[in-house]
Design an enzyme around this catalytic site. Sequence first.
Site, short mmCIF file in Angstrom:
data_model
loop_
_atom_site.label_atom_id
_atom_site.label_comp_id
_atom_site.label_asym_id
_atom_site.label_seq_id
_atom_site.Cartn_x
_atom_site.Cartn_y
_atom_site.Cartn_z
N PHE A 11 0.84 -1.20 0.00
CA PHE A 11 0.00 0.00 0.00
C PHE A 11 0.87 1.26 0.00
O PHE A 11 0.88 2.04 -0.97
CB PHE A 11 -0.92 -0.09 1.23
CG PHE A 11 -1.59 1.17 1.65
CD1 PHE A 11 -2.33 1.93 0.75
CD2 PHE A 11 -1.52 1.59 2.97
CE1 PHE A 11 -2.97 3.09 1.15
CE2 PHE A 11 -2.15 2.75 3.39
CZ PHE A 11 -2.87 3.50 2.49
N ASN A 32 8.49 -9.27 -2.02
CA ASN A 32 8.30 -10.72 -2.21
C ASN A 32 6.82 -11.09 -2.24
O ASN A 32 6.47 -12.26 -2.19
CB ASN A 32 9.03 -11.51 -1.11
CG ASN A 32 8.40 -11.30 0.26
OD1 ASN A 32 7.57 -10.40 0.42
ND2 ASN A 32 8.79 -12.09 1.23
N GLY A 36 1.78 -7.98 -0.36
CA GLY A 36 1.62 -6.97 -1.40
C GLY A 36 0.80 -7.50 -2.56
O GLY A 36 0.39 -8.66 -2.59
N TYR A 145 5.46 -7.59 15.84
CA TYR A 145 5.53 -6.37 15.03
C TYR A 145 6.20 -5.25 15.82
O TYR A 145 7.17 -4.64 15.35
CB TYR A 145 4.12 -5.97 14.61
CG TYR A 145 4.02 -4.77 13.70
CD1 TYR A 145 4.50 -4.81 12.40
CD2 TYR A 145 3.40 -3.60 14.14
CE1 TYR A 145 4.37 -3.70 11.55
CE2 TYR A 145 3.27 -2.50 13.30
CZ TYR A 145 3.76 -2.56 12.01
OH TYR A 145 3.63 -1.46 11.19
P1 NAD Z 1 1.57 -3.61 3.10
O1 NAD Z 1 1.38 -4.94 3.72
O2 NAD Z 1 0.55 -3.12 2.13
O3 NAD Z 1 2.98 -3.52 2.38
C1 NAD Z 1 4.12 -4.18 2.86
C2 NAD Z 1 4.86 -4.72 1.66
O4 NAD Z 1 6.08 -5.35 2.11
C3 NAD Z 1 4.06 -5.80 0.92
O5 NAD Z 1 4.06 -5.53 -0.46
C4 NAD Z 1 4.81 -7.09 1.23
O6 NAD Z 1 4.68 -8.08 0.23
C5 NAD Z 1 6.23 -6.59 1.41
N1 NAD Z 1 7.06 -7.47 2.22
C6 NAD Z 1 6.79 -7.98 3.44
N2 NAD Z 1 7.82 -8.73 3.86
C7 NAD Z 1 8.77 -8.68 2.88
C8 NAD Z 1 10.06 -9.24 2.74
N3 NAD Z 1 10.61 -10.01 3.69
N4 NAD Z 1 10.78 -8.97 1.62
C9 NAD Z 1 10.26 -8.18 0.63
N5 NAD Z 1 9.03 -7.63 0.72
C10 NAD Z 1 8.30 -7.88 1.84
O7 NAD Z 1 1.73 -2.56 4.32
P2 NAD Z 1 1.80 -0.97 4.29
O8 NAD Z 1 0.64 -0.44 5.01
O9 NAD Z 1 2.10 -0.50 2.93
O10 NAD Z 1 3.07 -0.74 5.22
C11 NAD Z 1 4.33 -0.44 4.67
C12 NAD Z 1 5.32 -0.11 5.77
O11 NAD Z 1 4.83 1.00 6.54
C13 NAD Z 1 5.52 -1.26 6.75
O12 NAD Z 1 6.89 -1.31 7.13
C14 NAD Z 1 4.67 -0.87 7.93
O13 NAD Z 1 5.17 -1.40 9.13
C15 NAD Z 1 4.77 0.65 7.90
N6 NAD Z 1 3.61 1.26 8.55
C16 NAD Z 1 2.40 1.33 7.91
C17 NAD Z 1 1.31 1.89 8.58
C18 NAD Z 1 -0.04 2.03 7.92
O14 NAD Z 1 -0.96 2.55 8.55
N7 NAD Z 1 -0.22 1.65 6.68
C19 NAD Z 1 1.45 2.37 9.89
C20 NAD Z 1 2.69 2.25 10.51
C21 NAD Z 1 3.77 1.72 9.83
#
Ligand code: NAD
Length: 313
Positions: A11, A32, A36, A145
């Site tokens: 996202f 990976n 996603g 987490y």
């Molecule tokens: P998301 O799950 O949509 O995206 C995370 C992406 O990371 C996915 O595409 C997933 O396939 C990829 N991924 C996970 N493990 C992996 C690995 N080992 N190697 C390669 N790719 C990997 O989540 P998001 O909401 O887009 O969050 C993105 C980042 O922002 C994260 O680190 C999350 O902790 C941080 N974050 C998001 C929020 C929120 O509200 N969306 C809040 C706090 C922190």
Amino acid sequence: MRVLITGAAGFLGSHLCDRFLNDGHSVVGLDNFLTGNPENIAHLGNRSDFEFVEHNISRNISIAGPIDGVLHFASPASPIDYLAHPIATLEVGAMGTHHALGIAKAKGARFLVASTSEVYGDPLVHPQPESYWGNVNPIGPRAVYDEAKRFAEAMTMAYRRTHGMDAKIVRIFNTYGPRMRPNDGRVVSNFVVQALSGIPLTVYGEGQQTRSFCFVDDEVEGIYRLFLSKEAGPINIGNPNEFTISQLATLVLEITGSKSRIDVQPLPEDDPRVRKPDITRARTLLGWEPRIQLREGLERTIAYFRQQLAVPV
Ligand code: NAD
Ligand code: UDP
């Protein structure tokens, strides 16, 4: 600049790719697909300034060519995702962050890690300033987490101090908007999909717990400004307007015009009771504050999910 963005198919990662490309930079996206969606970056497929690497960043990798910046966003982020992948979540926060820092160090690149409001746990200080150390249960279900992100912050600071790197920390508060997965389990996507599908909205607990929701465009702007700035953080990037989960449910029902009822379900273990960023640092150091308030952001998000679900407007 040529930047590496891990979690590029997620996202936030996919919106960040768009932001860097729109400003004339080149992007190497890495993912990976654990949580996603290839659709999130499908529109970038034919661009010569975008490359994609399918890889688990918890395993070592070298990236060919110069890299000027690394943004480490890979990690499951929704509670149901990290509870389904507890060990992969710990790994990507720990080894994944170590590898991403290692790439940045080898390339002489700037580094930014996506941390989270979860480092504050169930906070005893409200709203949360960056100086607050948090109240995290290290052995509860959410620890996979929370502690992974706390480790990621510690590792980032160790690289900064030891290697003199330009390494930054952003603490992201609940962000929502287009490209969330309809079934990712987060409260905004759950309520919107439930309302549009005419099924009950699942409110956990009494619905009196609070969150502060930031629209994705605002969030990406804040992260982008921090990345380009001289600041190291940690800096909270989030919307300080606080709502109870019941208020959110009411607003989603009103905007969608849905007749769905509310289905009260148990509160998950260690679910934080309150969460609201103190954004004084972002305001003063980055000149950033959110512009899009909850109603407008929800309207845009609902329009996206209507399309995704092919529900007639
Ligand atoms: P998301 O799950 O949509 O995206 C995370 C992406 O990371 C996915 O595409 C997933 O396939 C990829 N991924 C996970 N493990 C992996 C690995 N080992 N190697 C390669 N790719 C990997 O989540 P998001 O909401 O887009 O969050 C993105 C980042 O922002 C994260 O680190 C999350 O902790 C941080 N974050 C998001 C929020 C929120 O509200 N969306 C809040 C706090 C922190
Ligand atoms: N929540 C809810 N119904 C849902 C999903 C979540 O009431 O269908 C609640 C959850 O218990 C939490 C808040 O909404 O109090 C935000 O949950 P989310 O999973 O979006 O993110 P969190 O802030 O807990 O990481």
